[in-house]
Scaffold this active site. Structure first.
Site, PDB file in Angstrom:
ATOM      1  N   PRO A   1      -5.361 135.994   5.697  1.00  0.00           N
ATOM      2  CA  PRO A   1      -4.925 137.306   6.231  1.00  0.00           C
ATOM      3  C   PRO A   1      -5.408 138.344   6.149  1.00  0.00           C
ATOM      4  CG  PRO A   1      -3.274 136.058   4.692  1.00  0.00           C
ATOM      5  CD  PRO A   1      -4.602 135.478   4.751  1.00  0.00           C
ATOM      6  N   ASN A   2      -5.868 139.323   7.175  1.00  0.00           N
ATOM      7  CA  ASN A   2      -6.085 140.390   7.506  1.00  0.00           C
ATOM      8  C   ASN A   2      -7.373 140.990   6.820  1.00  0.00           C
ATOM      9  OD1 ASN A   2      -3.355 141.625   8.146  1.00  0.00           O
ATOM     10  ND2 ASN A   2      -2.710 141.029   6.003  1.00  0.00           N
TER      11      ASN A   2
ATOM     12  N   ARG B   1      -9.325 149.505   8.435  1.00  0.00           N
ATOM     13  CA  ARG B   1      -8.363 149.929   7.795  1.00  0.00           C
ATOM     14  C   ARG B   1      -8.690 150.046   6.176  1.00  0.00           C
ATOM     15  NH1 ARG B   1      -5.033 152.849   9.143  1.00  0.00           N
ATOM     16  NH2 ARG B   1      -3.313 151.933   8.274  1.00  0.00           N
TER      17      ARG B   1
ATOM     18  N   TYR C   1     -11.382 148.598   0.457  1.00  0.00           N
ATOM     19  CA  TYR C   1     -12.216 147.388   0.941  1.00  0.00           C
ATOM     20  C   TYR C   1     -13.544 147.860   1.492  1.00  0.00           C
ATOM     21  CZ  TYR C   1      -7.664 145.139   0.311  1.00  0.00           C
ATOM     22  OH  TYR C   1      -6.373 144.731  -0.086  1.00  0.00           O
TER      23      TYR C   1
ATOM     24  N   ASN D   1     -11.685 133.413  -0.179  1.00  0.00           N
ATOM     25  CA  ASN D   1     -10.735 134.714  -0.295  1.00  0.00           C
ATOM     26  C   ASN D   1      -9.564 134.563   0.478  1.00  0.00           C
ATOM     27  OD1 ASN D   1      -9.732 137.084  -0.585  1.00  0.00           O
ATOM     28  ND2 ASN D   1     -11.306 138.364  -0.071  1.00  0.00           N
TER      29      ASN D   1
ATOM     30  N   ALA E   1      -3.773 137.611   0.510  1.00  0.00           N
ATOM     31  CA  ALA E   1      -2.554 137.517  -0.191  1.00  0.00           C
ATOM     32  C   ALA E   1      -1.791 136.171  -0.330  1.00  0.00           C
ATOM     33  CB  ALA E   1      -1.544 138.377   0.819  1.00  0.00           C
TER      34      ALA E   1
ATOM     35  N   GLU F   1     -13.411 131.210  -5.833  1.00  0.00           N
ATOM     36  CA  GLU F   1     -12.680 132.162  -5.245  1.00  0.00           C
ATOM     37  C   GLU F   1     -13.328 133.604  -5.535  1.00  0.00           C
ATOM     38  OE1 GLU F   1      -9.437 132.807  -8.297  1.00  0.00           O
ATOM     39  OE2 GLU F   1      -7.982 133.741  -6.827  1.00  0.00           O
TER      40      GLU F   1
ATOM     41  N   HIS G   1     -12.715 137.826  -4.511  1.00  0.00           N
ATOM     42  CA  HIS G   1     -11.963 138.980  -4.083  1.00  0.00           C
ATOM     43  C   HIS G   1     -12.838 140.318  -4.029  1.00  0.00           C
ATOM     44  CE1 HIS G   1      -8.208 136.636  -4.302  1.00  0.00           C
ATOM     45  NE2 HIS G   1      -8.472 136.350  -5.498  1.00  0.00           N
TER      46      HIS G   1
ATOM     47  N   ARG H   1      -4.892 146.113 -10.019  1.00  0.00           N
ATOM     48  CA  ARG H   1      -4.071 146.634  -8.747  1.00  0.00           C
ATOM     49  C   ARG H   1      -2.585 146.396  -9.258  1.00  0.00           C
ATOM     50  NH1 ARG H   1      -6.329 144.696  -3.220  1.00  0.00           N
ATOM     51  NH2 ARG H   1      -4.947 146.043  -2.512  1.00  0.00           N
TER      52      ARG H   1
HETATM   53  O1  CA2 Z   1      -9.663 142.036  -2.979  1.00  0.00           O
HETATM   54  C1  CA2 Z   1      -9.341 141.011  -2.185  1.00  0.00           C
HETATM   55  O2  CA2 Z   1     -10.283 140.381  -1.512  1.00  0.00           O
HETATM   56  C2  CA2 Z   1      -8.147 140.715  -1.875  1.00  0.00           C
HETATM   57  O3  CA2 Z   1      -8.277 139.002  -1.651  1.00  0.00           O
HETATM   58  C3  CA2 Z   1      -7.648 141.093  -0.590  1.00  0.00           C
HETATM   59  C4  CA2 Z   1      -6.238 141.016   0.075  1.00  0.00           C
HETATM   60  C5  CA2 Z   1      -5.467 141.066  -1.179  1.00  0.00           C
HETATM   61  O4  CA2 Z   1      -3.996 140.655  -0.708  1.00  0.00           O
HETATM   62  C6  CA2 Z   1      -5.583 140.243  -2.318  1.00  0.00           C
HETATM   63  O5  CA2 Z   1      -4.693 140.782  -3.533  1.00  0.00           O
HETATM   64  C7  CA2 Z   1      -7.086 140.867  -3.023  1.00  0.00           C
HETATM   65  C8  CA2 Z   1      -5.854 141.675   1.079  1.00  0.00           C
HETATM   66  C9  CA2 Z   1      -6.666 141.455   2.229  1.00  0.00           C
HETATM   67  C10 CA2 Z   1      -6.335 142.475   3.223  1.00  0.00           C
HETATM   68  O6  CA2 Z   1      -7.783 143.044   3.655  1.00  0.00           O
HETATM   69  C11 CA2 Z   1      -7.640 144.156   4.539  1.00  0.00           C
HETATM   70  C12 CA2 Z   1      -9.087 144.608   4.717  1.00  0.00           C
HETATM   71  C13 CA2 Z   1      -9.096 145.636   5.402  1.00  0.00           C
HETATM   72  C14 CA2 Z   1      -8.064 146.622   5.729  1.00  0.00           C
HETATM   73  C15 CA2 Z   1      -6.674 146.026   5.773  1.00  0.00           C
HETATM   74  C16 CA2 Z   1      -6.632 145.043   4.944  1.00  0.00           C
END
Ligand code: CA2
Length: 144
Positions: A9-10, A17, A22, A73, A76, A97, A99, A106
């Site tokens: 997700p996301n 964003r 990121y 990846n 969440a 895995e 990230h 964090r």
């Molecule tokens: O660091 C990572 O790759 C995470 O898997 C990213 C997840 C987060 O919940 C994990 O704890 C760590 C969130 C992905 C959201 O990705 C976005 C990318 C750009 C803008 C907003 C969100």
């Protein structure tokens, strides 16, 4: 050799964003980087992103018998999903895995990974390079 690259997700919002977390590269840039690396190493790649846990479970199940490695990846869902853990264990395909950030640095709720137990390695905090590092690890593991 065939690899599945799964994003949860996301992650489709990459570059749109929260660039301070990121980076500024988009999801399309990530896909191109993965495709270019796969081509250079002579492996097939299937890239998939979903915001829905069940879709990710379906994709892992569909990899059974036709895929040599999974780079995941789960976003969440990493920190919540026993269903994804079970799916990875069920198919028994070597998984890494990834990230983009370092979840351990964090919020405390990001320190738990349900998926880690089903993965041969975890690569965190390496930005988008983490994906190609994970691919290299799986390619080298298969060659051994
Ligand atoms: O660091 C990572 O790759 C995470 O898997 C990213 C997840 C987060 O919940 C994990 O704890 C760590 C969130 C992905 C959201 O990705 C976005 C990318 C750009 C803008 C907003 C969100």
């Amino acid at each position: 050799m065939k690899l599945l690259i799964l994003n949860g997700p996301n992650l489709n919002l990459l570059g749109v964003r929260e660039p301070e977390l990121y980076g500024t590269d988009t999801y399309e840039t990530l896909c191109r980087k993965v495709r270019d690396f796969a081509a250079a190493r002579g492996v097939q790649v299937d890239i998939y992103q979903s915001n829905h846990e069940g879709d990710l479970v379906d994709k892992i199940q569909a990899a059974y018998g036709n895929t040599d490695g999974i780079v995941i990846n789960a976003g969440a869902y990493t920190h919540t999903s026993i269903a994804l853990l079970d799916a990875l264990r069920a198919v028994g395909i070597p998984a890494v895995e990834v990230h983009i950030t370092d979840p351990d640095a964090r919020e405390p709720f990001r320190r738990v990974s349900y998926l880690r137990a089903a993965c041969v390695a975890t690569i965190s905090g390496r930005g988008l390079d983490g994906y190609t590092e994970a691919m290299a690890l799986l390619i080298d593991k298969k060659a051994r």
